[in-house]
Design an enzyme around this catalytic site. Sequence first.
Site, PDB file in Angstrom:
ATOM      1  N   GLY A  68      44.091  35.137  42.823  1.00 20.26           N
ATOM      2  CA  GLY A  68      43.645  36.167  42.062  1.00 20.26           C
ATOM      3  C   GLY A  68      42.931  36.457  42.999  1.00 20.26           C
ATOM      4  O   GLY A  68      42.429  36.628  44.358  1.00 20.26           O
ATOM      5  N   LEU A  97      47.513  26.161  43.275  1.00 19.63           N
ATOM      6  CA  LEU A  97      47.259  27.083  41.737  1.00 19.63           C
ATOM      7  C   LEU A  97      47.352  27.689  41.479  1.00 19.63           C
ATOM      8  O   LEU A  97      48.191  28.259  40.072  1.00 19.63           O
ATOM      9  CB  LEU A  97      46.256  25.890  40.648  1.00 19.63           C
ATOM     10  CG  LEU A  97      46.722  24.454  41.022  1.00 19.63           C
ATOM     11  CD1 LEU A  97      45.024  23.454  39.611  1.00 19.63           C
ATOM     12  CD2 LEU A  97      47.741  23.844  40.063  1.00 19.63           C
ATOM     13  N   VAL A 131      43.173  28.945  43.344  1.00 14.74           N
ATOM     14  CA  VAL A 131      42.618  27.713  43.248  1.00 14.74           C
ATOM     15  C   VAL A 131      43.342  27.028  43.233  1.00 14.74           C
ATOM     16  O   VAL A 131      44.566  26.784  43.693  1.00 14.74           O
ATOM     17  CB  VAL A 131      42.481  27.484  41.493  1.00 14.74           C
ATOM     18  CG1 VAL A 131      42.067  26.471  40.835  1.00 14.74           C
ATOM     19  CG2 VAL A 131      41.752  29.387  41.345  1.00 14.74           C
ATOM     20  N   ASP A 144      33.165  38.844  33.862  1.00 12.20           N
ATOM     21  CA  ASP A 144      34.487  38.479  34.167  1.00 12.20           C
ATOM     22  C   ASP A 144      35.215  38.211  32.784  1.00 12.20           C
ATOM     23  O   ASP A 144      35.391  37.177  33.388  1.00 12.20           O
ATOM     24  CB  ASP A 144      34.170  38.329  35.105  1.00 12.20           C
ATOM     25  CG  ASP A 144      36.512  38.649  35.741  1.00 12.20           C
ATOM     26  OD1 ASP A 144      37.333  39.383  34.822  1.00 12.20           O
ATOM     27  OD2 ASP A 144      36.524  37.809  36.388  1.00 12.20           O
TER      28      ASP A 144
END
Length: 749
Positions: A34, A31, A39, A157
Site C-alpha cells: 500500500g 501479505l 505488510v 486513516d
Amino acid sequence: MKQEQQLSQQTGSASASSLDMLGRYRILCRLGRGGMGDVWLCEDPRLHRQVAIKTLPTHNQGDQEFVKHFEREAEAAASLSHPHILSVHDYGKQALPDGTVVTYIVMPYIHGGTFADRIAYYEQKQSLPPLLEMLSLLEQGAQAIDYIHKRHLIHRDIKPANMLLRDGNWLLLADFGIARILDNTDQQAQGSVAVGTPEYMAPEQAFGQATITSDNYSLAIIIYQLSTGRLPFQGETAIATMMQHQLQPPAPPRQFNPALPPAFERILLQGLEKGPKLRPALAVDFVAQLKQTLTDVAFQPTVLSTIRDLPALDFRESNTVTAANQEDEQRRRQRLTRRNLLWGLGGTVAAAVVAGAGLDIWEYVTHLPPAPLKLSPIKSISALPDQSGTDQPVLVLTGHNQAVHSLLWSHDNHSLLSGGLDAMTLWWDIAGLQQHPTRPYGQPFYSKQLVGKQFGLSPLYPTMSPDERQIAIFNTAIIQNKSTQITTYGADLRGPRPFEVPQAQNFFGAAWLRSNYLTGLSIEVDQKNRNNGSYKLYVIDPVQPQQQWKLALENGNLFQLNVPNLLLADPTKGSSLLAVQFGKQIVLGQVMVSEQTQWQASAHISVPMNMQCMAWTPDGQNILALYGDSNTNKWSLGLISRQNAFSSSLQKTVPLSSEINLPTVPGGNASSGTYNCLASSSQMVAAGTSAGDIYIWKLTGGSLSAAAPLKLKTSGIQASVQQLAWSPDGKWLAAGFNDQLSSILIWKL
C-alpha cells in the site's frame, strides 16, 4: 512502469524484498502493498509465533529527526491498550546497503480478513449487507476511536481496510500512528500535505488540519457505504474525490435506500457535516443512535454532543499548524488549490498519484463553505406500504429489534401478537392500524410491549388458552442453564405470572391443550453425538404451576431445530391431540392427564425428504407437511387427512392424500435457499422462503391445487420469511421478515 518503480522506491518495498530478516524476525512472504508501506508475514524465532510486520518508506540513515519521530509514535501506539485496537508487539529499524534505513512495526497476525473484505463479499452478491450486524461490528471500532481521542490522539486513516476481523465478529482497529508518522514527514517536506485515504478523508485533512471528528467523518463514510451500497464521494481521480469532499453535499442516503428510517438519515448526515465542529464528537454515541433508529420505531434521537460541548476533545496534535501561522492557514482554507489537495502516502494509490501528477499550480478556486443540508422535520410515520395494489401488503409494521419468530392472531381477527429473537412480545391492533395507519413521530405502531430477558437466539413461543382468557409465553428466561421460564398473562397482557420448569434448557415448541394444560417440547442433546437428542414433552398446570410432568417421547435427529414450531395442537374443539415433528416424520399423539400422565402415540407420518415445517388446517381434518432438499433445490408440499392417519396402524407409514411440487428457491453462492414456514387457512395455504418469497395455493375439498401458486408482493423487502400466520377467518395473512427492520407485513386476501 516508471510510476511503479517510483512507488516501490518510496515504500521501500524493493529494498525490503531483498532482505531475509527484519531485526530478529524472519520474512516469510509479503501479505500486502500500500501507499503507507508493505505488510509482511514473518516468524518470531524467539517466541515461536507468526507476526505481521509493516515496513514504512525508507529514509536516509542520517535523518535522525525522522527516526526519533518514528520511535516516539511507535511507543505511543504500543502504549495503547484496548480490546478493539490491534496491539503493537515491537518496532525497529534496519540499515540497508544503499545507505537508507527502513523502519518497521511488529503486530499480531490476524487470519480473519478485514472489514473491507466483508463489504466486498456483499458487493459481489450485489446486495446490501445486514446493516444492524455491520453496525454492531463498527460499534467496536467506535469504542477504540473514542479511546484514543480521550488520550489526545487522532488516527487519520479510518477505513474498512484498517479494520481487521478476528473470529468473524471481533473487530480490531489497526495502523494507529502510521498516518501520523507519515503526515509529519510530508508536512516537513511539502507544507500542509495530509495523509489519508481519499474516499474516506475528511475535508480538513487536505489542509493538514485533522481533528477527532475527522476520524468520525471517516466512520460516517463507511456507514454511508454500508447503508446505500455506494460511497458518497467518488471522483474519476483521487484529487477529484477530495474536491467533492470539499465542495459537494452528500446525497441523502434514503435516495438510494428508501427503507432507511428518516432518523437514521438525519443522524448520518450530521456525521458528514463539512465543518468539524458540527459533527458528533463521540463515535460510540453516533453509532449507538444509528443502531437504535433501526431497532426502535419509537426512538426519538437526542442531540449528539460536538467538540463545542466537549472542549477537552478540541485539541491539536503537536505536528499540526502552530499558533504563529494559524491566521495564514485560516485564509488558505478558503482557497482550494491542486497543491492543497495533494497528499502524501495516504491510500493504496496515493503515492503513485503524487509521483505522476506533478506539482504545477492550478488557478485558485474560491468558494463559500457549503450550507448544511436541511431536512424537513419528521412529523409523522405511516404503517402504509410505499406501494399499493393487487397482492401488495396493506400494512408494514416495525418495532422488533431482531427477526420475528412467532405470530399469533386473536380469535376476533382484530389483533396480532408477535414474538421476536429480541425477547420482545408486541401486541398490534391491526383493525385500528388499518383505519388509522399514521402515528406521530416517536410513537410506535404496536399497542403493548413486553420485554423479556434476551438469551442467545432462543425464540419466544406465545400460545393462547382455549377460553381466550390467558396467553402463555415460553422461553421468557433461561435460569443458569438449568431451567426455563414460562410467563402467563391475562388476555390484555397484564398480570404476569412467571414460573420455572426445572431441567428444561430451552423449548422448541409450545401448545395449550383443550384441557387447559400447557405443553412444551424440549430436547436433551446426546453428549456423545450432538446431532441426536431425546425429545421430552413437559405438561404443566397453569393454575398450579408446580404440577408438572416430564414425558419421554422418542429419540431423533436434531438437524432441524430452527423451524417456527416443532409442536402443534389440534385446533379441533375439545381435542388433546398433538403433532410433533421428528426429523423426517410427524408423530400424532395425545397427552393423557391423570395421576400417571402419559404420552400415547397414535400415528406416524413419514416423508421422503427432510421435513422443513408443518401446519394443521383450521378444521383439524388435515395436516400439511413441507419437505425437500436444499442441495437439489427440490421441494414438495404434502397433505395428510386425519382419517387416513388414524385408519393406519401405528407401525405403518400414513400415505399422503395429495402432494404438489413447489417452486425452487434462489440462494447465494453455490447453495440454494430453503422454505422456512407454512400456514393454512380453510381455503388457502401459504409458504415462505429464505429468499423472501411467499406463495399461496388454493385448498379445495381436502386437496391441494396443482395450479401455479400466487406469489405475493412484499413492498420491496427481499429478506428471509421467518413466520406466517392466517387470521382465524382466513382473510388476513401476517408474515415476519428477517430484514434490517425486522418487518411484519399484513395482507388482506
